[in-house]
Design an enzyme around this catalytic site. Structure first.
Site, PDB file in Angstrom:
ATOM      1  N   SER A 230       0.904  -0.907   0.072  1.00 49.62           N
ATOM      2  CA  SER A 230      -0.027  -0.062   0.152  1.00 49.62           C
ATOM      3  C   SER A 230       0.975   1.556  -0.196  1.00 49.62           C
ATOM      4  CB  SER A 230      -0.464   0.187   1.398  1.00 49.62           C
ATOM      5  OG  SER A 230      -1.617   0.819   1.291  1.00 49.62           O
TER       6      SER A 230
ATOM      7  N   HIS B  31      -2.517  -1.028  -3.440  1.00 44.39           N
ATOM      8  CA  HIS B  31      -3.789  -0.220  -3.209  1.00 44.39           C
ATOM      9  C   HIS B  31      -3.011   1.438  -4.021  1.00 44.39           C
ATOM     10  CE1 HIS B  31      -4.760  -2.164   0.939  1.00 44.39           C
ATOM     11  NE2 HIS B  31      -4.769  -2.568  -0.138  1.00 44.39           N
TER      12      HIS B  31
ATOM     13  N   ASP C 106      -4.387  -4.557   5.273  1.00 44.82           N
ATOM     14  CA  ASP C 106      -4.721  -5.774   4.656  1.00 44.82           C
ATOM     15  C   ASP C 106      -4.066  -6.940   4.907  1.00 44.82           C
ATOM     16  OD1 ASP C 106      -6.487  -6.565   2.614  1.00 44.82           O
ATOM     17  OD2 ASP C 106      -5.413  -5.034   1.066  1.00 44.82           O
TER      18      ASP C 106
END
Ligand SMILES: C[S@@+](CC[C@H](N)C(=O)[O-])C[C@H]1O[C@@H](n2cnc3c(N)ncnc32)[C@H](O)[C@@H]1O
Lengths: 275, 192
Positions: free
Chosen positions: B14, B41, B135
């Site tokens: 991310s 992401h 995540d």
């Protein structure tokens, strides 16, 4: 923590068999990876510790099955989702559809109607709405009921308005609905040409002939075999040179009908029957 | 030619992960024989061109954003498309899922890691990089549970350590590595 561990693939198959016998819904050709996720989510939400628990509940309670249907059919949708797609509809498809005296349209897997309302707005702006006959179908009765009401949550309206403008819309978007508390109702006149009805792509057949079929973000939940069946069904339901549109990450490339369609706009997945 | 220990490498990241992902990818031998799947992401300002940007940085023809039912091929670098979860099916094809975000993320690293682990089992190598959320932690748990190998970027080398930390917290048996160590690890495990 690992929610995927409670129900395994073999147990999933048994649950699906039971659902087919008990309720007549056949999910056996849905993609396993995604379905397993949904079913495990549902097991968690209903406090079903084991596959047996879940099976027992589903077998004995129709209301629980309706909730299950709600979970596994993934109903996420938006007004003017993927503005680029609507832009190419405006530019490449509507001018062709304008040449038909009656324009027949099928939205397969329409969920709660947002995609259909977007189409109605575009047809209206092109002066074609009165000539359109729009059939919007879904497997899930709860979705259809919402769709028939024309009600959509107000929460995302700002995003929808932006989508609309990006798609090339030139009007005041707020003219198309009336806002009430936390929801909006799409103007009735815009919805007047739409018939919402239940149709299961797994088991139901051709019911009319169309110049335009849209089936977006529905077949991603089907395995290849079921996709091929449904694509054949769409081919058979299209009039000659009819249009078929898919979601942005879907393709005919790996399907049985790939040679029967031209991709008229690659990135927005607008296909047209060759014959 | 010896056999790969892994049949697939998947990398999740991310905020602060793109630079590290590039370091890892650049270190791969030219003709690696397995698929590589990136779940990154995307910040709102780095939009849909990330696959082109990565391909350019890597000096390769393309980084592929897989479409639904696309066969998974060796030697290709895949990048999960924006706004869909990316899953893999038995029989080695991708499938996409447009359901709600998981932990505010779509694509979700957890969803992809779990589905890859389910199909590739002990032949899975999953690497989790920098990020500001949680995540990937549960997904790595699944990778380990299926007998695969899980690597987490060491928090002190991560621009945003929250994501690596969350994964280390719940998965005691992950390998914690600096990007340099992971490069070294990959060179030893990947044959061409
Ligand atoms: C993610 S929504 C897509 C909605 C809309 N087309 C869009 O792209 O925004 C998927 C829809 O497909 C429907 N669906 C799933 N299986 C179906 C089937 N076998 N027959 C008809 N519709 C189905 C679901 O009920 C759900 O409403």
């Amino acid at each position: 923590m690992d929610e995927n561990n409670s129900i395994h693939i073999k147990e999933l198959d048994e649950i699906l068999q039971m659902l087919l016998h008990r309720y007549g819904y056949d999910f056996s050709n849905y993609t396993k990876a995604s379905l397993l996720r949904r079913v495990n989510r549902f097991a968690k939400e209903t406090d079903s510790a084991t596959a047996y628990d879940l099976k027992y509940k589903l077998l004995n309670s129709e209301p629980i099955f309706q909730l299950f249907l709600q979970e596994v059919t993934v109903n996420v949708t938006e007004l003017f989702r993927d503005p680029a797609y609507y832009k190419s509809l405006r530019e490449k498809v509507l001018p062709v559809l304008a040449s038909y005296p009656i324009i027949k349209i099928w939205h397969a897997g329409c969920s709660t109607g947002e995609e259909v309302f977007s189409m109605c707005i575009m047809l209206h702006e092109a002066g074609l709405l009165k000539r359109a006959r729009i059939y919007a179908t879904d497997i899930n009765p709860a979705n259809l009921e919402k769709a028939r009401s024309g009600i959509i949550p107000l929460a995302h309206m700002k995003e929808y308005t932006t989508n609309y403008l990006k798609s090339g819309g030139k009007n005041d978007f707020a003219d198309y609905y009336s806002a009430r508390y936390d929801h909006a109702i799409i103007n009735e006149e815009l919805r007047s040409q739409v018939i919402f009805s239940q149709h299961n792509l797994v088991s139901d057949n051709v019911f009319n002939e169309f110049q335009f079929i849209s089936c977006r973000n529905v077949m991603i939940y089907f395995d290849k075999q079921l996709q091929d069946r449904v694509l054949q069904l769409f081919y058979d339901s299209l009039s000659s040179l009819g249009f078929l549109t898919l979601g942005l990450k879907e393709t005919l490339l790996f399907s049985v009908v790939k040679d029967k369609f031209n991709n008229i706009h690659k990135t927005t997945k607008i296909y047209r029957r060759k014959d | 030619m010896e056999k790969n220990k892994f049949d697939i490498i998947t990398i999740g990241g991310s905020a602060g992960s793109i630079g590290v992902a590039l370091i890892l990818l650049k270190s791969l031998p030219e003709h690696f024989q397995i698929p590589i799947v990136l779940i990154i992401h995307r910040m709102k300002n780095i939009t849909s061109q990330l696959n082109k940007l990565l391909a350019k940085e890597l000096g390769i023809k393309e980084v592929v954003e897989p479409e639904d039912k696309e066969p998974i091929r060796a030697g290709i670098i895949y990048l999960a498309a924006q706004n869909y979860h990316l899953l893999v099916e038995q029989g080695n094809t991708f499938s996409l899922d447009y359901s709600e975000p998981v932990n505010f993320s779509r694509p979700s690293i957890d969803v992809s890691f779990e589905s890859i682990a389910r199909v590739y089992k002990h032949k899975t190598l999953a690497i989790l990089l920098s990020g500001a959320n949680k995540d990937g932690a549960a997904g790595l748990g699944r990778v380990i549970g299926e007998g695969g190998t899980a690597i987490v970027q060491s928090p002190e080398t991560a621009e945003y350590p929250a994501m690596p930390k969350a994964a280390i917290d719940i998965n005691p048996s992950v390998l914690i590595q600096s990007p340099e160590q992971t490069v070294h690890y990959l060179l030893n495990q990947i044959t061409t």
